[in-house]
Design a protein around this motif. Structure first.
Motif, PDB file in Angstrom:
ATOM      1  N   PRO A 444       0.853  -1.199   0.000  1.00 49.75           N
ATOM      2  CA  PRO A 444       0.000   0.000   0.000  1.00 49.75           C
ATOM      3  C   PRO A 444       0.889   1.250   0.000  1.00 49.75           C
ATOM      4  N   LEU A 445       0.510   2.228  -0.808  1.00 48.70           N
ATOM      5  CA  LEU A 445       1.382   3.389  -1.006  1.00 48.70           C
ATOM      6  C   LEU A 445       0.800   4.632  -0.369  1.00 48.70           C
ATOM      7  N   THR A 446       1.676   5.469   0.164  1.00 49.99           N
ATOM      8  CA  THR A 446       1.270   6.837   0.465  1.00 49.99           C
ATOM      9  C   THR A 446       2.209   7.727  -0.336  1.00 49.99           C
ATOM     10  N   LEU A 447       1.719   8.235  -1.440  1.00 50.39           N
ATOM     11  CA  LEU A 447       2.564   9.003  -2.348  1.00 50.39           C
ATOM     12  C   LEU A 447       2.514  10.481  -1.989  1.00 50.39           C
ATOM     13  N   ARG A 448       3.703  11.090  -1.957  1.00 46.83           N
ATOM     14  CA  ARG A 448       3.740  12.551  -1.806  1.00 46.83           C
ATOM     15  C   ARG A 448       3.299  13.179  -3.120  1.00 46.83           C
ATOM     16  N   PRO A 449       2.714  14.381  -3.070  1.00 46.44           N
ATOM     17  CA  PRO A 449       2.329  15.026  -4.328  1.00 46.44           C
ATOM     18  C   PRO A 449       3.559  15.157  -5.220  1.00 46.44           C
ATOM     19  N   GLY A 450       3.417  14.855  -6.496  1.00 46.98           N
ATOM     20  CA  GLY A 450       4.540  14.985  -7.411  1.00 46.98           C
ATOM     21  C   GLY A 450       5.360  13.717  -7.560  1.00 46.98           C
ATOM     22  N   ASP A 451       5.100  12.717  -6.693  1.00 48.69           N
ATOM     23  CA  ASP A 451       5.821  11.446  -6.787  1.00 48.69           C
ATOM     24  C   ASP A 451       4.973  10.389  -7.486  1.00 48.69           C
ATOM     25  N   GLY A 452       5.609   9.618  -8.359  1.00 51.45           N
ATOM     26  CA  GLY A 452       4.953   8.456  -8.931  1.00 51.45           C
ATOM     27  C   GLY A 452       5.183   7.257  -8.031  1.00 51.45           C
ATOM     28  N   PRO A 453       4.746   6.065  -8.449  1.00 49.63           N
ATOM     29  CA  PRO A 453       4.956   4.856  -7.653  1.00 49.63           C
ATOM     30  C   PRO A 453       6.457   4.552  -7.508  1.00 49.63           C
ATOM     31  N   PRO A 454       6.858   3.932  -6.386  1.00 48.82           N
ATOM     32  CA  PRO A 454       8.272   3.611  -6.177  1.00 48.82           C
ATOM     33  C   PRO A 454       8.752   2.554  -7.173  1.00 48.82           C
ATOM     34  N   HIS A 455       9.994   2.666  -7.587  1.00 47.28           N
ATOM     35  CA  HIS A 455      10.524   1.761  -8.608  1.00 47.28           C
ATOM     36  C   HIS A 455      12.016   1.618  -8.399  1.00 47.28           C
ATOM     37  N   ILE A 456      12.649   0.788  -9.175  1.00 44.86           N
ATOM     38  CA  ILE A 456      14.116   0.714  -9.189  1.00 44.86           C
ATOM     39  C   ILE A 456      14.592   0.914 -10.627  1.00 44.86           C
ATOM     40  N   ARG A 457      15.329   1.989 -10.863  1.00 49.25           N
ATOM     41  CA  ARG A 457      15.973   2.306 -12.151  1.00 49.25           C
ATOM     42  C   ARG A 457      15.029   2.506 -13.334  1.00 49.25           C
ATOM     43  N   LEU A 458      13.788   2.792 -13.085  1.00 51.66           N
ATOM     44  CA  LEU A 458      12.889   3.097 -14.195  1.00 51.66           C
ATOM     45  C   LEU A 458      13.329   4.396 -14.869  1.00 51.66           C
ATOM     46  N   ASP A 459      13.893   5.322 -14.059  1.00 53.34           N
ATOM     47  CA  ASP A 459      14.366   6.595 -14.629  1.00 53.34           C
ATOM     48  C   ASP A 459      15.555   6.375 -15.563  1.00 53.34           C
ATOM     49  N   ARG A 460      16.454   5.461 -15.187  1.00 55.17           N
ATOM     50  CA  ARG A 460      17.584   5.165 -16.073  1.00 55.17           C
ATOM     51  C   ARG A 460      17.100   4.491 -17.347  1.00 55.17           C
ATOM     52  N   ALA A 461      16.131   3.622 -17.199  1.00 57.43           N
ATOM     53  CA  ALA A 461      15.580   2.940 -18.371  1.00 57.43           C
ATOM     54  C   ALA A 461      14.979   3.963 -19.331  1.00 57.43           C
ATOM     55  N   ALA A 462      14.206   4.915 -18.784  1.00 53.62           N
ATOM     56  CA  ALA A 462      13.580   5.943 -19.620  1.00 53.62           C
ATOM     57  C   ALA A 462      14.634   6.818 -20.280  1.00 53.62           C
ATOM     58  N   GLU A 463      15.685   7.167 -19.516  1.00 52.22           N
ATOM     59  CA  GLU A 463      16.747   8.010 -20.068  1.00 52.22           C
ATOM     60  C   GLU A 463      17.410   7.317 -21.260  1.00 52.22           C
ATOM     61  N   PHE A 464      17.700   6.032 -21.093  1.00 55.36           N
ATOM     62  CA  PHE A 464      18.328   5.307 -22.198  1.00 55.36           C
ATOM     63  C   PHE A 464      17.388   5.218 -23.402  1.00 55.36           C
ATOM     64  N   LEU A 465      16.112   4.928 -23.128  1.00 54.81           N
ATOM     65  CA  LEU A 465      15.195   4.627 -24.224  1.00 54.81           C
ATOM     66  C   LEU A 465      14.828   5.846 -25.057  1.00 54.81           C
ATOM     67  N   PHE A 466      14.531   6.975 -24.376  1.00 53.06           N
ATOM     68  CA  PHE A 466      14.095   8.123 -25.187  1.00 53.06           C
ATOM     69  C   PHE A 466      14.559   9.469 -24.646  1.00 53.06           C
ATOM     70  N   GLY A 467      15.454   9.452 -23.629  1.00 50.51           N
ATOM     71  CA  GLY A 467      15.951  10.712 -23.066  1.00 50.51           C
ATOM     72  C   GLY A 467      16.599  11.606 -24.118  1.00 50.51           C
ATOM     73  N   ASP A 468      17.249  10.988 -25.100  1.00 51.13           N
ATOM     74  CA  ASP A 468      17.957  11.770 -26.126  1.00 51.13           C
ATOM     75  C   ASP A 468      17.002  12.527 -27.045  1.00 51.13           C
ATOM     76  N   ARG A 469      15.728  12.159 -27.040  1.00 52.00           N
ATOM     77  CA  ARG A 469      14.786  12.821 -27.949  1.00 52.00           C
ATOM     78  C   ARG A 469      13.997  13.921 -27.247  1.00 52.00           C
ATOM     79  N   LEU A 470      14.293  14.181 -25.964  1.00 52.31           N
ATOM     80  CA  LEU A 470      13.498  15.183 -25.239  1.00 52.31           C
ATOM     81  C   LEU A 470      14.296  16.478 -25.063  1.00 52.31           C
TER      82      LEU A 470
END
Ligand SMILES: Nc1nc2c(ncn2[C@@H]2O[C@H](COP(=O)(O)OP(=O)(O)O)[C@@H](O)[C@H]2O)c(=O)[nH]1
Ligand SMILES: [Mg+2]
Length: 470
Positions: A444-470
């Motif tokens: 069960p989650l209590t998310l602070r405003p502005g936070d998505g669900p907790p994860h491990i390295r999803l941000d690195r995955a996103a950076e590799f996959l399409f960070g260069d196009r943003l």
């Protein structure tokens, strides 16, 4: 054959023409393919990725999120009217409800468009206004990629392999028995065709359940609304020669029809349009299931990755027309089952598992990377005292009983060959370690405003996959 080839070409050229016509007026689109074998974690990955792109508080390793270049992210109607929409809201509601649960298995291709409003930062930031980049996420079963291999082989060749694999695998002997009782040279009897297909499908499903990945045709496992149609009512047969109107001749025809009417349209209409690809792999699940499952996963991944080599067969070369997938990420999922001190081992095993297949993909010019990730983190890390000293464990709520449990899955070897060698040599069980996997329920989650669900390295995955196009 020639007609089909021309038809493929026409569809692609029409696409290209519309692309060029609309290009000057339209906004950039990144088509991100998300695939993996069933239960690899595609649905959870997409749900968490989208939620974390909308609320970017937990994406520090994604440059455009960290430096504020992404101003907003919002869902929009997808471009393809005929594809089911990815049920993002439903999945997110289940994962983040006060009594969270995992999503139901999905058996279809689906699509979602997330649009990002991006304001370039840094030196040039003042020079241009914000622009919109569309991220079209396409979720499709990895099993469908295995079907690509069918295009290169005849019914007789496929049958030979499928029958050889059946012996000794779950449900295989039952299928071979059903097969033994049927005369394929006799006149077509639809009941017999169905009995064969049902028994063969049961064998594929049971093998899949037992951790085998190499199970074609892929649509037999995930039939969707084609269940029961003639194009899925066939099975492998021992080599023979069949006359007109016989069961054998008809099953052979259906195999060809499956390739033409199911396999080819998927590759032509969806697969050939993907720019960036993530392949999710449940490496921990296979290690848990034992050496045969690891060997089989390795083979299945090699087959799956064959689809990313455009020169692989004439059909692929034709539909890609010189385009290619630019980046491929191989992600070992569910890494929250391991303490972070073991993540490098998991990544190394994943890389070793994919080595041969990856070398070929890289050869074709695609940029590749491997990572260990958790789309939704269900555990917290702890160090507990054990008789041999401190032990790094993860703790979470067990699926089913709902109890809290601390969990130590076994030390993954830092040399991947300690796992891969026995797997390739046909060992049936691990010699000196018992790699357990527990199934955790989403916490069960209590998310602070502005936070998505907790994860491990999803941000690195996103950076590799399409960070260069943003
Ligand atoms: N602990 C953990 N389990 C996960 C994670 N992602 C997926 N799972 C588990 O894997 C199952 C299959 O995930 P799903 O996304 O439905 O797989 P799909 O068939 O590839 O779409 C889920 O029901 C969860 O039990 C994760 O990040 N952490
Ligand atoms: Mg799914």
């Amino acid at each position: 054959m020639v007609l089909a080839a021309i038809a493929d070409q026409i569809t692609r050229s029409v696409d290209l023409v519309t692309d060029t016509l609309t290009a000057p007026f339209s906004e950039p689109v990144i088509r991100l393919g998300v695939t993996g074998l069933s239960r690899a974690g595609k649905t959870v990955f997409i749900t968490s990725l989208v939620a974390n792109l909308m609320d970017r508080g937990r994406m520090p390793q994604m440059r455009a999120a960290a430096d504020g270049a992404i101003r907003t992210a919002y869902l929009q109607p997808q471009p393809d009217d005929t594809l089911p929409r990815f049920e993002f809201e439903d999945h997110l509601r289940r994962l983040t409800s006060p009594t969270p649960s995992w999503p139901d298995g999905t058996r279809h291709i689906s699509e979602l468009r997330l649009s990002l409003r991006v304001q370039p930062t840094g030196l040039l930031s003042g020079l241009s206004g914000p622009r919109t980049v569309h991220l079209d996420i396409v979720d499709y079963p990895g099993e469908w990629l295995l079907d690509l291999g069918l295009l290169d082989i005849s019914f007789a060749e496929w049958s030979k392999g499928a029958i050889a694999r059946a012996a000794g695998r779950p449900g295989g002997d039952e299928f071979l028995e059903t097969l033994g009782a049927i005369d394929a040279t006799a006149k077509l009897d639809e009941t017999q065709a169905q009995a064969l297909a049902t028994s063969y499908t049961a064998h594929l499903n049971a093998s899949r359940e037992a951790g085998f990945s190499d199970c074609t045709p892929g649509r037999f496992l995930l039939p969707g609304d084609l269940a029961g149609s003639p194009v899925l009512t066939f099975a492998p047969l021992p080599t023979g020669s069949w006359s007109r109107g016989s069961l054998g001749r008809e099953l052979e025809r259906r195999f060809e029809s499956y390739k033409r009417n199911i396999v080819k349209p998927f590759f032509r209409d969806h697969f050939s349009k993907i720019d960036r690809q993530v392949v999710l792999i449940d490496v921990l699940g296979a290690i848990h299931a034992g050496p045969p499952a690891v060997a089989d996963l390795k083979q299945a991944m090699a087959d799956i990755l064959g689809a990313f080599r455009p020169g692989r067969n004439a059909f692929l070369t034709r539909i890609f027309q010189g385009r290619q997938v630019e980046k491929i990420l191989f992600a070992a999922t569910k890494a929250d089952h391991l303490h972070h001190t073991q993540h490098p081992q998991l990544t190394a095993i994943t890389e070793a598992l994919l080595r041969e297949a990856r070398d070929k993909a890289r050869f074709a010019g695609a940029q590749t990377a491997a990572m260990s990730i958790a789309s939704l983190r269900t555990t917290v890390e702890q160090t507990v005292e054990h008789r041999d000293g401190p032990l790094n464990v993860v703790q979470g709520q067990l699926l089913g009983s709902g109890k809290q449990a601390a969990f130590y899955p076994g030390d993954l070897p830092s040399d991947p060959s300690h796992l891969l060698a026995p797997a390739e040599e046909g060992a049936q069980a691990w010699l000196d370690a018992d790699y357990q996997v527990m199934n955790f329920a989403p916490a069960p989650l209590t998310l602070r405003p502005g936070d998505g669900p907790p994860h491990i390295r999803l941000d690195r995955a996103a950076e590799f996959l399409f960070g260069d196009r943003l």
